[in-house]
Write an enzyme that holds these catalytic residues in place. Sequence first.
Site, PDB file in Angstrom:
ATOM      1  N   GLU A   1       0.831  -1.199   0.000  1.00 56.54           N
ATOM      2  CA  GLU A   1       0.000   0.000   0.000  1.00 56.54           C
ATOM      3  C   GLU A   1       0.868   1.253   0.000  1.00 56.54           C
ATOM      4  O   GLU A   1       2.075   1.197   0.255  1.00 56.54           O
ATOM      5  CB  GLU A   1      -0.923  -0.002   1.214  1.00 56.54           C
ATOM      6  CG  GLU A   1      -1.929  -1.121   1.173  1.00 56.54           C
ATOM      7  CD  GLU A   1      -2.852  -1.156   2.364  1.00 56.54           C
ATOM      8  OE1 GLU A   1      -3.785  -1.956   2.326  1.00 56.54           O
ATOM      9  OE2 GLU A   1      -2.651  -0.409   3.343  1.00 56.54           O
TER      10      GLU A   1
ATOM     11  N   ALA B   1       0.388   5.766   0.734  1.00 56.46           N
ATOM     12  CA  ALA B   1      -0.493   6.845   1.176  1.00 56.46           C
ATOM     13  C   ALA B   1      -1.250   7.448  -0.003  1.00 56.46           C
ATOM     14  O   ALA B   1      -2.376   7.910   0.140  1.00 56.46           O
ATOM     15  CB  ALA B   1       0.302   7.934   1.893  1.00 56.46           C
TER      16      ALA B   1
ATOM     17  N   GLU C   1      -1.489 -10.362  -6.014  1.00 60.62           N
ATOM     18  CA  GLU C   1      -1.586 -11.190  -7.216  1.00 60.62           C
ATOM     19  C   GLU C   1      -0.782 -10.600  -8.367  1.00 60.62           C
ATOM     20  O   GLU C   1      -0.032 -11.297  -9.045  1.00 60.62           O
ATOM     21  CB  GLU C   1      -3.056 -11.340  -7.648  1.00 60.62           C
ATOM     22  CG  GLU C   1      -3.921 -12.049  -6.629  1.00 60.62           C
ATOM     23  CD  GLU C   1      -4.577 -11.121  -5.606  1.00 60.62           C
ATOM     24  OE1 GLU C   1      -5.611 -11.511  -5.066  1.00 60.62           O
ATOM     25  OE2 GLU C   1      -4.065 -10.013  -5.352  1.00 60.62           O
TER      26      GLU C   1
END
Length: 159
Positions: free
Chosen positions: A62, A64, A73
């Site tokens: 991830e 910000a 995947e």
Amino acid sequence: MDKEITLKYQSLTWDELNEQDKELIEKAKKASLYSYAPFSQFYVGCAVMLENGITVTGNNQENASFPCGTCAERAAIYNAHSNYPEYAPTTIAITARVKDGNFISHPLPPCGACRQSLLEMEHIYHKPLRILLYSTTETYIIPSIQDLLPIQFEASMME
């Protein structure tokens, strides 16, 4: 005219899985430990088995700036294709843990973007990509990503 789409898949318990599938799932579970998910607290790991027996892993990352992250995947399948383009992926195992560290109790399917990316690999290699969706209660075994994306977008549509 109405049309119907059906999905044929297996649902197996851990004890019913073969040893190769268990090993691939364990590698995906380990990959989930290296996910970077400070925002969603949802840690996904993948392991891709190539036709030569090599396993490549990936996990979600991830950021910000949310569009800049990537799913496990795609991280795994792109890693496999970048490093071993001569070998087709044969099976992908997908696992996910939540904030408390426990693995989820229902199988997690790939998102739409990942389905499309996995489908592209099937098209590149002209071979099905078998999918293992792991959870603590059962594992779904799906013969091909085409089963999860029955109405597909293909490059040939742009011709």
